[in-house]
Design a protein around this motif. Structure first.
Motif, PDB file in Angstrom:
ATOM      1  N   ALA A 222      23.330 -11.270   4.626  1.00  0.00           N
ATOM      2  CA  ALA A 222      23.097 -10.680   3.307  1.00  0.00           C
ATOM      3  C   ALA A 222      24.342  -9.957   2.796  1.00  0.00           C
ATOM      4  O   ALA A 222      24.253  -8.936   2.131  1.00  0.00           O
ATOM      5  CB  ALA A 222      21.915  -9.718   3.356  1.00  0.00           C
ATOM      6  N   LYS A 223      25.520 -10.486   3.121  1.00  0.00           N
ATOM      7  CA  LYS A 223      26.763  -9.878   2.668  1.00  0.00           C
ATOM      8  C   LYS A 223      27.770 -10.998   2.402  1.00  0.00           C
ATOM      9  O   LYS A 223      28.119 -11.746   3.311  1.00  0.00           O
ATOM     10  CB  LYS A 223      27.303  -8.902   3.715  1.00  0.00           C
ATOM     11  CG  LYS A 223      28.493  -8.086   3.238  1.00  0.00           C
ATOM     12  CD  LYS A 223      28.880  -7.022   4.260  1.00  0.00           C
ATOM     13  CE  LYS A 223      30.029  -6.173   3.736  1.00  0.00           C
ATOM     14  NZ  LYS A 223      30.411  -5.120   4.700  1.00  0.00           N
ATOM     15  N   ALA A 224      28.239 -11.091   1.172  1.00  0.00           N
ATOM     16  CA  ALA A 224      29.093 -12.219   0.786  1.00  0.00           C
ATOM     17  C   ALA A 224      30.521 -12.102   1.309  1.00  0.00           C
ATOM     18  O   ALA A 224      31.122 -13.101   1.706  1.00  0.00           O
ATOM     19  CB  ALA A 224      29.100 -12.363  -0.733  1.00  0.00           C
ATOM     20  N   TYR A 225      31.084 -10.911   1.292  1.00  0.00           N
ATOM     21  CA  TYR A 225      32.488 -10.723   1.687  1.00  0.00           C
ATOM     22  C   TYR A 225      32.528  -9.922   2.977  1.00  0.00           C
ATOM     23  O   TYR A 225      32.128  -8.761   3.005  1.00  0.00           O
ATOM     24  CB  TYR A 225      33.252  -9.976   0.591  1.00  0.00           C
ATOM     25  CG  TYR A 225      34.755 -10.202   0.632  1.00  0.00           C
ATOM     26  CD1 TYR A 225      35.386 -11.009  -0.306  1.00  0.00           C
ATOM     27  CD2 TYR A 225      35.545  -9.618   1.625  1.00  0.00           C
ATOM     28  CE1 TYR A 225      36.756 -11.226  -0.280  1.00  0.00           C
ATOM     29  CE2 TYR A 225      36.912  -9.830   1.660  1.00  0.00           C
ATOM     30  CZ  TYR A 225      37.518 -10.627   0.707  1.00  0.00           C
ATOM     31  OH  TYR A 225      38.877 -10.843   0.750  1.00  0.00           O
ATOM     32  N   THR A 226      33.010 -10.539   4.064  1.00  0.00           N
ATOM     33  CA  THR A 226      32.932  -9.878   5.373  1.00  0.00           C
ATOM     34  C   THR A 226      34.242  -9.805   6.138  1.00  0.00           C
ATOM     35  O   THR A 226      34.358  -9.034   7.079  1.00  0.00           O
ATOM     36  CB  THR A 226      31.901 -10.595   6.270  1.00  0.00           C
ATOM     37  OG1 THR A 226      32.335 -11.946   6.502  1.00  0.00           O
ATOM     38  CG2 THR A 226      30.519 -10.594   5.635  1.00  0.00           C
ATOM     39  N   ASN A 227      35.217 -10.647   5.763  1.00  0.00           N
ATOM     40  CA  ASN A 227      36.471 -10.657   6.510  1.00  0.00           C
ATOM     41  C   ASN A 227      37.625 -10.995   5.569  1.00  0.00           C
ATOM     42  O   ASN A 227      37.665 -12.082   4.983  1.00  0.00           O
ATOM     43  CB  ASN A 227      36.413 -11.670   7.658  1.00  0.00           C
ATOM     44  CG  ASN A 227      37.564 -11.533   8.636  1.00  0.00           C
ATOM     45  OD1 ASN A 227      38.723 -11.476   8.234  1.00  0.00           O
ATOM     46  ND2 ASN A 227      37.259 -11.486   9.929  1.00  0.00           N
ATOM     47  N   VAL A 228      38.560 -10.078   5.434  1.00  0.00           N
ATOM     48  CA  VAL A 228      39.664 -10.235   4.481  1.00  0.00           C
ATOM     49  C   VAL A 228      40.546 -11.431   4.815  1.00  0.00           C
ATOM     50  O   VAL A 228      41.249 -11.961   3.946  1.00  0.00           O
ATOM     51  CB  VAL A 228      40.503  -8.938   4.425  1.00  0.00           C
ATOM     52  CG1 VAL A 228      41.243  -8.706   5.734  1.00  0.00           C
ATOM     53  CG2 VAL A 228      41.460  -8.966   3.246  1.00  0.00           C
ATOM     54  N   PHE A 229      40.515 -11.897   6.057  1.00  0.00           N
ATOM     55  CA  PHE A 229      41.364 -13.007   6.471  1.00  0.00           C
ATOM     56  C   PHE A 229      40.692 -14.374   6.281  1.00  0.00           C
ATOM     57  O   PHE A 229      41.327 -15.403   6.473  1.00  0.00           O
ATOM     58  CB  PHE A 229      41.772 -12.844   7.938  1.00  0.00           C
ATOM     59  CG  PHE A 229      42.599 -11.616   8.191  1.00  0.00           C
ATOM     60  CD1 PHE A 229      43.915 -11.546   7.751  1.00  0.00           C
ATOM     61  CD2 PHE A 229      42.060 -10.520   8.852  1.00  0.00           C
ATOM     62  CE1 PHE A 229      44.684 -10.412   7.972  1.00  0.00           C
ATOM     63  CE2 PHE A 229      42.818  -9.384   9.072  1.00  0.00           C
ATOM     64  CZ  PHE A 229      44.138  -9.321   8.631  1.00  0.00           C
ATOM     65  N   ASP A 230      39.408 -14.380   5.926  1.00  0.00           N
ATOM     66  CA  ASP A 230      38.672 -15.636   5.758  1.00  0.00           C
ATOM     67  C   ASP A 230      38.876 -16.165   4.339  1.00  0.00           C
ATOM     68  O   ASP A 230      38.490 -15.509   3.360  1.00  0.00           O
ATOM     69  CB  ASP A 230      37.188 -15.412   6.033  1.00  0.00           C
ATOM     70  CG  ASP A 230      36.395 -16.705   6.126  1.00  0.00           C
ATOM     71  OD1 ASP A 230      36.887 -17.750   5.638  1.00  0.00           O
ATOM     72  OD2 ASP A 230      35.283 -16.677   6.679  1.00  0.00           O
ATOM     73  N   ILE A 231      39.450 -17.356   4.228  1.00  0.00           N
ATOM     74  CA  ILE A 231      39.768 -17.909   2.918  1.00  0.00           C
ATOM     75  C   ILE A 231      38.522 -18.276   2.113  1.00  0.00           C
ATOM     76  O   ILE A 231      38.603 -18.469   0.885  1.00  0.00           O
ATOM     77  CB  ILE A 231      40.665 -19.160   3.044  1.00  0.00           C
ATOM     78  CG1 ILE A 231      39.956 -20.255   3.860  1.00  0.00           C
ATOM     79  CG2 ILE A 231      42.006 -18.808   3.677  1.00  0.00           C
ATOM     80  CD1 ILE A 231      40.716 -21.578   3.895  1.00  0.00           C
ATOM     81  N   MET A 232      37.351 -18.374   2.766  1.00  0.00           N
ATOM     82  CA  MET A 232      36.123 -18.736   2.068  1.00  0.00           C
ATOM     83  C   MET A 232      35.435 -17.530   1.434  1.00  0.00           C
ATOM     84  O   MET A 232      34.635 -17.686   0.510  1.00  0.00           O
ATOM     85  CB  MET A 232      35.147 -19.415   3.039  1.00  0.00           C
ATOM     86  CG  MET A 232      35.617 -20.756   3.567  1.00  0.00           C
ATOM     87  SD  MET A 232      35.835 -21.976   2.247  1.00  0.00           S
ATOM     88  CE  MET A 232      34.152 -22.134   1.644  1.00  0.00           C
ATOM     89  N   ASP A 233      35.739 -16.345   1.900  1.00  0.00           N
ATOM     90  CA  ASP A 233      35.019 -15.156   1.444  1.00  0.00           C
ATOM     91  C   ASP A 233      35.153 -14.874  -0.061  1.00  0.00           C
ATOM     92  O   ASP A 233      34.155 -14.518  -0.705  1.00  0.00           O
ATOM     93  CB  ASP A 233      35.435 -13.944   2.263  1.00  0.00           C
ATOM     94  CG  ASP A 233      34.739 -13.905   3.616  1.00  0.00           C
ATOM     95  OD1 ASP A 233      34.410 -14.991   4.136  1.00  0.00           O
ATOM     96  OD2 ASP A 233      34.528 -12.809   4.160  1.00  0.00           O
ATOM     97  N   PRO A 234      36.352 -14.994  -0.664  1.00  0.00           N
ATOM     98  CA  PRO A 234      36.433 -14.757  -2.113  1.00  0.00           C
ATOM     99  C   PRO A 234      35.531 -15.692  -2.919  1.00  0.00           C
ATOM    100  O   PRO A 234      34.918 -15.266  -3.910  1.00  0.00           O
ATOM    101  CB  PRO A 234      37.919 -15.012  -2.412  1.00  0.00           C
ATOM    102  CG  PRO A 234      38.613 -14.690  -1.131  1.00  0.00           C
ATOM    103  CD  PRO A 234      37.677 -15.202  -0.060  1.00  0.00           C
ATOM    104  N   ALA A 235      35.434 -16.954  -2.497  1.00  0.00           N
ATOM    105  CA  ALA A 235      34.571 -17.906  -3.206  1.00  0.00           C
ATOM    106  C   ALA A 235      33.108 -17.509  -3.072  1.00  0.00           C
ATOM    107  O   ALA A 235      32.336 -17.588  -4.045  1.00  0.00           O
ATOM    108  CB  ALA A 235      34.786 -19.315  -2.651  1.00  0.00           C
ATOM    109  N   LEU A 236      32.710 -17.067  -1.882  1.00  0.00           N
ATOM    110  CA  LEU A 236      31.324 -16.655  -1.672  1.00  0.00           C
ATOM    111  C   LEU A 236      31.007 -15.367  -2.429  1.00  0.00           C
ATOM    112  O   LEU A 236      29.879 -15.182  -2.905  1.00  0.00           O
ATOM    113  CB  LEU A 236      31.052 -16.477  -0.175  1.00  0.00           C
ATOM    114  CG  LEU A 236      31.043 -17.777   0.629  1.00  0.00           C
ATOM    115  CD1 LEU A 236      31.019 -17.493   2.123  1.00  0.00           C
ATOM    116  CD2 LEU A 236      29.845 -18.641   0.240  1.00  0.00           C
ATOM    117  N   ALA A 237      31.996 -14.488  -2.557  1.00  0.00           N
ATOM    118  CA  ALA A 237      31.803 -13.284  -3.354  1.00  0.00           C
ATOM    119  C   ALA A 237      31.557 -13.644  -4.814  1.00  0.00           C
ATOM    120  O   ALA A 237      30.749 -13.013  -5.511  1.00  0.00           O
ATOM    121  CB  ALA A 237      33.019 -12.366  -3.221  1.00  0.00           C
TER     122      ALA A 237
END
Length: 305
Positions: A222-237
């Motif tokens: 239940a959290k879209a952005y979890t790791n600053v180094f993961d390139i997928m996180d900005p898209a999921l946010a």
């Protein structure tokens, strides 16, 4: 005292795997089922990053299914059913434990609904069990029959075909429009009317724990952005904005993921973290997703499944 100290030291220095011998050794084989645009592996990268090996290390028999990267739930379900029959024939087992991520959730549910005699349990991880607002937005922006939809479908079908080819499943049909319809709120409602097993009858409740001898479970992040180094996180946010503030993992609302016995729907994980992606770059302040799969295998084992 010296003898006791030596015994304690020996236990501490023992390999960690010996402490957990048989921990994941379920009665029936475990079959992992990927979601939309998923695959078994492309080169050195597995969809279920590090999860099959962790389960096997402590006793589980694990198989990774490969269904269409993009297609309707029913089509993917029929493909999975064929593979389940092959696994049963090869192992001599009478049933399987199905674990599906994302679109893999309803895909596993389809098999359990049409052939409950072959399935011991269904575990839905971040499953799209009541539709996704992201699919609704896509269909709203590019409705079937429009030029934008034609372009979108052509591009996504091509992507799905490439993924399928690279992962060894080039013979499987791809249809991203049917996938989007299946994952929409309306499409999921239609599917649930035909295959209601384990689906909550309230907005954000639990479903039946067992139907026709099949046990149902679910968990999700239940959290879209979890790791600053993961390139997928900005898209999921970005995609998480489609849910208007409702709790979600970036692609599916938490209430939509609930099925049968809900283990949790609020892990600090996003949709990719749920399968230990991207390549293990997950939330360092949350339970490791690999651990959750091991715990679920142990839960199934303790239930005689």
């Amino acid at each position: 005292m010296t003898w006791l100290g030596a015994c304690i030291l020996a236990l501490v220095l023992s390999p960690a795997s010996s402490w957990a011998a048989g921990y994941t050794q379920t009665k029936y084989p475990i079959v992992l089922v990927h979601g939309l645009f998923g695959f078994d592996n492309i080169g050195p990268v597995d969809y279920w990053y590090g999860i099959p090996s962790a389960l096997r290390a402590d006793g589980a028999k694990v198989y990774v299914a490969q269904v269409s990267a993009a297609n309707s739930t029913e089509m993917r379900g029929e493909q999975l059913l064929t593979q389940v029959k092959q696994i049963l024939a090869a192992t001599g087992a009478t049933k399987v434990n199905l674990i599906g991520h994302s679109h893999g959730g309803p895909t596993t549910r389809y098999v359990a609904s049409v052939r409950p005699d072959l399935v011991a349990s269904v575990t839905s991880v971040g499953g799209v069990n009541k539709g996704s607002a992201v699919a609704d937005v896509i269909l709203g922006v590019a409705p079937p029959g429009s030029l934008s939809n034609t372009v979108l479908v052509s591009v996504t079908n091509g992507l799905a075909s490439i993924i399928s080819f690279l992962s060894g499943g080039s013979g499987q049909s791809q249809n991203s429009l049917e996938a989007a319809k299946s994952l929409s709120t309306a499409g999921s409602l239609k599917f649930n009317l035909a295959h209601p097993e384990g689906v909550p009858t309230t907005v954000c409740g639990e479903g039946a724990y067992s139907v026709s001898g099949v046990s149902y479970f679910s968990w999700s992040g239940a959290k879209a952005y979890t790791n600053v180094f993961d390139i997928m996180d900005p898209a999921l946010a970005l995609t998480s904005l489609a849910f208007g503030g409702a709790k979600n993992d970036g692609l599916v609302a938490s209430c939509s993921t609930r099925l049968g016995r809900v283990i949790r729907d609020d892990y600090a994980m996003n949709h990719m973290d749920e399968v230990n992606q991207t390549i293990g770059l997950v939330n360092l302040f949350e339970t490791n997703p690999v651990t959750l799969y091991r715990q679920q295998a142990n839960r199934l084992k303790n239930l005689g499944l």
